[in-house]
Design a protein around this motif. Structure first.
Motif, PDB file in Angstrom:
ATOM      1  N   UNK A   1       2.787 -26.022 -24.910  1.00  0.00           N
ATOM      2  CA  UNK A   1       3.232 -26.818 -23.901  1.00  0.00           C
ATOM      3  C   UNK A   1       3.385 -28.404 -24.275  1.00  0.00           C
ATOM      4  N   UNK A   2       2.707 -28.924 -25.249  1.00  0.00           N
ATOM      5  CA  UNK A   2       2.782 -30.201 -26.096  1.00  0.00           C
ATOM      6  C   UNK A   2       4.063 -30.281 -26.683  1.00  0.00           C
ATOM      7  N   UNK A   3       4.352 -29.046 -27.543  1.00  0.00           N
ATOM      8  CA  UNK A   3       5.627 -29.112 -28.274  1.00  0.00           C
ATOM      9  C   UNK A   3       6.830 -29.159 -27.331  1.00  0.00           C
ATOM     10  N   UNK A   4       6.790 -28.488 -26.170  1.00  0.00           N
ATOM     11  CA  UNK A   4       7.963 -28.263 -25.360  1.00  0.00           C
ATOM     12  C   UNK A   4       8.153 -29.841 -24.596  1.00  0.00           C
ATOM     13  N   UNK A   5       7.034 -30.522 -24.562  1.00  0.00           N
ATOM     14  CA  UNK A   5       7.078 -31.633 -23.704  1.00  0.00           C
ATOM     15  C   UNK A   5       7.665 -32.798 -24.562  1.00  0.00           C
ATOM     16  N   UNK A   6       7.250 -32.710 -25.826  1.00  0.00           N
ATOM     17  CA  UNK A   6       7.891 -33.319 -26.891  1.00  0.00           C
ATOM     18  C   UNK A   6       9.325 -33.285 -27.175  1.00  0.00           C
ATOM     19  N   UNK A   7       9.749 -32.055 -27.071  1.00  0.00           N
ATOM     20  CA  UNK A   7      11.191 -31.640 -27.026  1.00  0.00           C
ATOM     21  C   UNK A   7      11.892 -32.176 -25.801  1.00  0.00           C
ATOM     22  N   UNK A   8      11.164 -32.019 -24.614  1.00  0.00           N
ATOM     23  CA  UNK A   8      12.094 -32.617 -23.454  1.00  0.00           C
ATOM     24  C   UNK A   8      12.111 -33.998 -23.409  1.00  0.00           C
ATOM     25  N   UNK A   9      11.231 -34.632 -23.798  1.00  0.00           N
ATOM     26  CA  UNK A   9      11.209 -36.254 -23.903  1.00  0.00           C
ATOM     27  C   UNK A   9      12.402 -36.841 -24.804  1.00  0.00           C
ATOM     28  N   UNK A  10      12.301 -35.985 -25.880  1.00  0.00           N
ATOM     29  CA  UNK A  10      13.420 -36.359 -26.954  1.00  0.00           C
ATOM     30  C   UNK A  10      14.852 -36.119 -26.392  1.00  0.00           C
ATOM     31  N   UNK A  11      14.980 -35.138 -25.505  1.00  0.00           N
ATOM     32  CA  UNK A  11      16.188 -34.676 -24.986  1.00  0.00           C
ATOM     33  C   UNK A  11      16.561 -35.654 -23.909  1.00  0.00           C
ATOM     34  N   UNK A  12      15.701 -36.005 -23.147  1.00  0.00           N
ATOM     35  CA  UNK A  12      15.793 -36.751 -21.987  1.00  0.00           C
ATOM     36  C   UNK A  12      16.278 -38.329 -22.744  1.00  0.00           C
ATOM     37  N   UNK A  13      15.784 -38.887 -23.960  1.00  0.00           N
ATOM     38  CA  UNK A  13      15.896 -39.949 -24.150  1.00  0.00           C
ATOM     39  C   UNK A  13      17.383 -39.843 -24.741  1.00  0.00           C
ATOM     40  N   UNK A  14      17.792 -39.105 -25.564  1.00  0.00           N
ATOM     41  CA  UNK A  14      19.368 -39.056 -25.998  1.00  0.00           C
ATOM     42  C   UNK A  14      20.287 -38.864 -25.062  1.00  0.00           C
ATOM     43  N   UNK A  15      19.836 -38.355 -23.822  1.00  0.00           N
ATOM     44  CA  UNK A  15      20.997 -37.889 -22.849  1.00  0.00           C
ATOM     45  C   UNK A  15      21.135 -38.927 -21.841  1.00  0.00           C
ATOM     46  N   UNK A  16      20.300 -40.103 -21.965  1.00  0.00           N
ATOM     47  CA  UNK A  16      20.332 -41.186 -21.207  1.00  0.00           C
ATOM     48  C   UNK A  16      21.566 -41.945 -21.275  1.00  0.00           C
ATOM     49  N   UNK A  17      22.323 -42.478 -20.288  1.00  0.00           N
ATOM     50  CA  UNK A  17      23.558 -43.347 -20.364  1.00  0.00           C
ATOM     51  C   UNK A  17      23.581 -44.526 -21.417  1.00  0.00           C
ATOM     52  N   UNK A  18      22.347 -45.249 -20.919  1.00  0.00           N
ATOM     53  CA  UNK A  18      22.148 -46.387 -21.771  1.00  0.00           C
ATOM     54  C   UNK A  18      21.674 -46.259 -23.287  1.00  0.00           C
ATOM     55  N   UNK A  19      21.562 -44.945 -23.596  1.00  0.00           N
ATOM     56  CA  UNK A  19      20.948 -44.760 -25.095  1.00  0.00           C
ATOM     57  C   UNK A  19      22.153 -45.238 -26.189  1.00  0.00           C
ATOM     58  N   UNK A  20      21.684 -45.941 -27.045  1.00  0.00           N
ATOM     59  CA  UNK A  20      22.479 -46.252 -28.107  1.00  0.00           C
ATOM     60  C   UNK A  20      22.637 -45.082 -29.301  1.00  0.00           C
TER      61      UNK A  20
END
Length: 178
Positions: A86-105
């Motif tokens: 569960x923790x592993x999947x949470x970390x992966x989800x947060x990573x994917x959310x971060x890099x998918x943001x439109x404002x992400x550099x």
């Protein structure tokens, strides 16, 4: 002055918004207290706010630096991420959310040779990235103790030696690349 936030509220307040473009900021602390983690936090925050980041490191592996970024995005330590699926999947989800943001550099992580890299080597890397169309907003360098003075450089046998000369060259590099 155009500041780029560090992601550490108290520090950003003291720095009136963060580290300014063209400025040289240094973190000095004993071995093992988390300088690389803090620098990854700076790089991570700059990316999160839409800036293009070059993170150069010499001691850690690319996997270790990537893990530090995932830790920042997820809020879970590497140890916590391994506790359960569960923790592993949470970390992966947060990573994917971060890099998918439109404002992400964009983040370029570059491993260079510990004890064999000069400021000129770094300049060449940065110029190559620029020639490929990568606009550099901030350079995060981990760390100056791993750099060597320029071969045949002047001033290293005078008042400023070794790291002093390297710091002056880094300051010049910061101005050159704004």
């Amino acid at each position: 002055r155009i500041p780029i936030p560090t992601g550490i509220d108290g520090l950003d307040d003291l720095l009136e918004g963060g580290i300014g473009r063209g400025e040289l900021a240094m973190i000095l602390a004993p071995t093992g207290v988390g300088k690389s983690t803090v620098l990854s936090k700076f790089a991570n925050t700059a990316c999160n706010t839409g800036h293009n980041v070059v993170q150069i490191f010499m001691e850690d592996t690319p996997q270790q630096i990537r893990q530090k970024h995932i830790t920042v995005w997820s809020g879970l330590s590497a140890k916590e991420q391994l506790l359960n699926e569960e923790n592993k999947q949470f970390a992966i989800t947060k990573y994917k959310e971060a890099v998918a943001r439109e404002t992400f550099g964009h983040l370029k992580m570059i491993k260079m040779v510990n004890g064999g890299t000069t400021i000129s080597d770094i300049r060449r890397k940065l110029l190559k990235l620029q020639s490929q169309g990568f606009k550099i907003d901030i350079l995060v360098l981990d760390y100056i103790d791993c750099l060597i003075p320029e071969r045949g450089g002047r001033g290293f046998d005078e008042e400023w030696k070794g790291e002093g000369g390297i710091i002056r060259q880094l300051d010049s590099l910061a101005s050159e690349f704004d």
